[in-house]
Design an enzyme around this catalytic site. Structure first.
Site, PDB file in Angstrom:
ATOM      1  N   TRP A 110       0.976  -1.102  -0.020  1.00 11.72           N
ATOM      2  CA  TRP A 110       0.093  -0.038   0.075  1.00 11.72           C
ATOM      3  C   TRP A 110       1.026   1.249   0.195  1.00 11.72           C
ATOM      4  O   TRP A 110       0.460   2.141  -0.614  1.00 11.72           O
ATOM      5  CB  TRP A 110      -0.937  -0.081   1.242  1.00 11.72           C
ATOM      6  CG  TRP A 110      -2.054   0.750   1.436  1.00 11.72           C
ATOM      7  CD1 TRP A 110      -2.034   2.270   1.023  1.00 11.72           C
ATOM      8  CD2 TRP A 110      -3.434   0.442   1.815  1.00 11.72           C
ATOM      9  NE1 TRP A 110      -3.352   2.714   1.450  1.00 11.72           N
ATOM     10  CE2 TRP A 110      -4.110   1.799   1.636  1.00 11.72           C
ATOM     11  CE3 TRP A 110      -3.935  -0.545   2.014  1.00 11.72           C
ATOM     12  CZ2 TRP A 110      -5.659   1.773   2.065  1.00 11.72           C
ATOM     13  CZ3 TRP A 110      -5.313  -0.842   2.242  1.00 11.72           C
ATOM     14  CH2 TRP A 110      -6.071   0.774   2.162  1.00 11.72           C
ATOM     15  N   HIS A 113       2.206   3.686  -2.827  1.00 11.24           N
ATOM     16  CA  HIS A 113       1.314   4.656  -3.220  1.00 11.24           C
ATOM     17  C   HIS A 113       1.588   5.945  -2.680  1.00 11.24           C
ATOM     18  O   HIS A 113       1.167   6.329  -1.715  1.00 11.24           O
ATOM     19  CB  HIS A 113      -0.151   4.391  -3.522  1.00 11.24           C
ATOM     20  CG  HIS A 113      -0.464   2.976  -4.157  1.00 11.24           C
ATOM     21  ND1 HIS A 113      -0.670   3.181  -5.615  1.00 11.24           N
ATOM     22  CD2 HIS A 113      -0.146   1.823  -3.781  1.00 11.24           C
ATOM     23  CE1 HIS A 113      -0.970   1.845  -5.986  1.00 11.24           C
ATOM     24  NE2 HIS A 113      -0.592   1.058  -4.882  1.00 11.24           N
ATOM     25  N   GLU A 120       1.322   6.502  10.476  1.00  8.68           N
ATOM     26  CA  GLU A 120       1.255   5.184  11.092  1.00  8.68           C
ATOM     27  C   GLU A 120       1.103   5.175  12.554  1.00  8.68           C
ATOM     28  O   GLU A 120       1.990   5.921  12.942  1.00  8.68           O
ATOM     29  CB  GLU A 120       2.000   4.315  10.329  1.00  8.68           C
ATOM     30  CG  GLU A 120       2.046   2.806  10.668  1.00  8.68           C
ATOM     31  CD  GLU A 120       3.089   1.924   9.696  1.00  8.68           C
ATOM     32  OE1 GLU A 120       3.932   2.351   8.962  1.00  8.68           O
ATOM     33  OE2 GLU A 120       3.050   0.469   9.986  1.00  8.68           O
ATOM     34  N   SER A 122       2.444   4.261  16.140  1.00 11.02           N
ATOM     35  CA  SER A 122       3.935   3.822  16.075  1.00 11.02           C
ATOM     36  C   SER A 122       4.326   3.042  17.399  1.00 11.02           C
ATOM     37  O   SER A 122       3.760   2.898  18.328  1.00 11.02           O
ATOM     38  CB  SER A 122       4.553   5.333  16.931  1.00 11.02           C
ATOM     39  OG  SER A 122       5.629   5.240  17.523  1.00 11.02           O
ATOM     40  N   ALA A 123       4.964   1.948  16.630  1.00 13.38           N
ATOM     41  CA  ALA A 123       5.341   0.667  17.418  1.00 13.38           C
ATOM     42  C   ALA A 123       6.728   0.968  18.222  1.00 13.38           C
ATOM     43  O   ALA A 123       7.047   0.140  19.014  1.00 13.38           O
ATOM     44  CB  ALA A 123       5.495  -0.422  16.572  1.00 13.38           C
ATOM     45  N   ASP A 220      -6.284  12.480  -2.432  1.00 16.05           N
ATOM     46  CA  ASP A 220      -7.484  12.952  -3.350  1.00 16.05           C
ATOM     47  C   ASP A 220      -8.185  12.124  -4.247  1.00 16.05           C
ATOM     48  O   ASP A 220      -7.849  10.788  -4.296  1.00 16.05           O
ATOM     49  CB  ASP A 220      -6.987  14.387  -3.942  1.00 16.05           C
ATOM     50  CG  ASP A 220      -5.925  14.117  -4.890  1.00 16.05           C
ATOM     51  OD1 ASP A 220      -6.357  13.035  -5.982  1.00 16.05           O
ATOM     52  OD2 ASP A 220      -4.932  14.552  -4.889  1.00 16.05           O
ATOM     53  N   HIS A 226      -6.708   5.928  -8.974  1.00 13.01           N
ATOM     54  CA  HIS A 226      -5.467   5.257  -9.491  1.00 13.01           C
ATOM     55  C   HIS A 226      -5.002   4.177  -8.643  1.00 13.01           C
ATOM     56  O   HIS A 226      -4.790   3.173  -9.191  1.00 13.01           O
ATOM     57  CB  HIS A 226      -4.298   6.118  -9.389  1.00 13.01           C
ATOM     58  CG  HIS A 226      -2.883   5.866  -9.972  1.00 13.01           C
ATOM     59  ND1 HIS A 226      -2.956   5.172 -11.138  1.00 13.01           N
ATOM     60  CD2 HIS A 226      -1.715   5.420  -9.136  1.00 13.01           C
ATOM     61  CE1 HIS A 226      -1.456   4.802 -11.522  1.00 13.01           C
ATOM     62  NE2 HIS A 226      -1.105   4.780 -10.195  1.00 13.01           N
ATOM     63  N   ARG A 231      -5.258  -1.868  -7.299  1.00 13.77           N
ATOM     64  CA  ARG A 231      -5.378  -2.633  -6.223  1.00 13.77           C
ATOM     65  C   ARG A 231      -6.644  -3.515  -6.022  1.00 13.77           C
ATOM     66  O   ARG A 231      -6.955  -4.372  -5.623  1.00 13.77           O
ATOM     67  CB  ARG A 231      -5.230  -1.869  -5.091  1.00 13.77           C
ATOM     68  CG  ARG A 231      -3.755  -1.154  -4.831  1.00 13.77           C
ATOM     69  CD  ARG A 231      -2.601  -2.352  -5.007  1.00 13.77           C
ATOM     70  NE  ARG A 231      -1.465  -1.813  -4.981  1.00 13.77           N
ATOM     71  CZ  ARG A 231      -0.133  -2.570  -4.926  1.00 13.77           C
ATOM     72  NH1 ARG A 231      -0.244  -3.805  -5.276  1.00 13.77           N
ATOM     73  NH2 ARG A 231       1.076  -1.969  -5.010  1.00 13.77           N
TER      74      ARG A 231
END
Ligand SMILES: Cc1cc2nc3c(=O)[nH]c(=O)nc-3n(C[C@H](O)[C@H](O)[C@H](O)COP(=O)(O)OP(=O)(O)OC[C@H]3O[C@@H](n4cnc5c(N)ncnc54)[C@H](O)[C@@H]3O)c2cc1C
Length: 312
Positions: A110, A113, A120, A122-123, A220, A226, A231
């Site tokens: 993913w 793109h 994301e 946070s680990a 957007d 796209h 996908r």
């Protein structure tokens, strides 16, 4: 379960609040706003915000001062024209923000793109949950013979059971070691008061790619389409395709005229190369055309015949 009771309560609280606005809203999208749409065994995709609607695309294309007086059919016609001729900037006027929970190996596909904004979980800061993806038995495809990037027949019987057992045992063991390194018990309490435990940013490296991560993903409409064209396509891996399919349905709710145009010209259409077009013209003229001498490679020929619904 994709979400905990606490998260459910938080979503319900957010959904109970209504804010008057002069901005365009879309009733069908408001219906599912903040609601997680389940994907895979622990994942989800949910809309947390959006801007614009079908009219926003039309307004931008006409650079108009308001909604205008054009009929819905005229607007739909303009949207189709824009889609057909890849006049893409009006579609960039609509934006959408998703919250996605997905296995790390799906996130790696993913994140390629680049035309979106991502933040994301946070680990390094937080502890990842004991949640890992185990494919449903009907998704345990064997390695495909022709397509080296795909799956073939579904594994059966003992082989399937062994694969599922290995996946589960390895994930369980890695998570148990993750917790041990963090100095935690299974219930989240400290294992040994005298130890600090390994830093979260290091302990996480022990977790396999099927563990779940989460992110906010804002994009957007042009770039979302796209993403979806690549996908939600049959060539995409099943595990990312199911997210794309859930998002396609969200697009259908949000901008139905754009969705129709996209289904017509992108998802349902086919692109022809110069040689491919020449083959189609010869076929229409009643000529018997073979791959040899067509200017197409065997693979291109196979793909073209597949698009035309003919035997290769
Ligand atoms: C079925 C499938 C199989 C794949 N297999 C592999 C693989 O084996 N290995 C692998 O590494 N990747 C693989 N990919 C990923 C693929 O190569 C692309 O990286 C990914 O699909 C993102 O596409 P994109 O660059 O068009 O998207 P985005 O990054 O969203 O970009 C959208 C568009 O913006 C433009 N753009 C964005 N950034 C730039 C830039 N820096 N310079 C110029 N133009 C830019 C381009 O026109 C681009 O098409 C695969 C993808 C699919 C769908």
């Amino acid at each position: 379960m994709p979400i905990t009771p606490e998260q459910r309560a938080e979503i319900d609280r957010q959904r109970a609040v209504e804010t008057p606005t002069r901005r365009a809203t879309v009733a069908a999208l408001e219906d599912i706003l903040y609601e997680p749409v389940p994907v895979l065994d622990h994942g989800f995709v949910r809309v947390v915000d959006y801007m614009g609607d079908d009219s926003a695309v039309v307004q931008a294309a006409r650079v108009s001062y308001g909604k205008g007086t054009r009929k819905v059919t005229e607007d739909a016609g303009l949207i189709k024209y824009l889609m057909r001729h890849r006049h893409s900037t009006p579609f960039e006027m609509c934006e959408i923000k998703f919250h996605v929970k997905l296995p790390i190996f799906v996130a790696r596909q993913w994140i390629r793109h680049r035309t979106a904004n991502v933040n994301e979980y946070s680990a390094r800061y937080s502890i990842l949950d004991r949640e890992f993806y185990i494919p449903a038995p009907d998704q345990l495809g064997a390695q495909a013979v022709v397509n080296r990037q795909g799956r073939g027949d579904v594994l059966q019987g003992e082989e399937a059971a062994r694969v599922l057992a290995l996946l589960r045992a390895d994930a369980e063991q890695c998570y148990a070691h993750y917790e041990e390194m963090l100095n935690l018990r299974e219930d989240g309490t400290t294992l040994d008061e005298g130890r600090q435990g390994l830093a979260r940013e290091l302990a996480r490296m022990n977790l396999p790619l099927n563990f779940y991560t989460q992110w906010y993903w804002k994009v957007d409409l042009h770039n979302l389409l796209h993403f979806l064209s690549l996908r939600a396509d049959t060539h995409a891996q099943y595990e990312i395709r199911v997210y794309a399919e859930a998002m396609l349905d969200i697009v259908r709710r949000w901008v139905p005229a754009v969705f129709d145009a996209f289904s017509e010209y992108r998802m349902g259409g086919a692109h022809l190369s110069r040689s491919g077009l020449a083959v189609v013209k010869r076929l229409l003229a009643g000529e018997a055309v073979a791959q040899e001498g067509s200017g197409l490679s065997k693979r291109e020929w196979r793909e073209l015949m597949e698009s035309l619904g003919r035997d290769a």
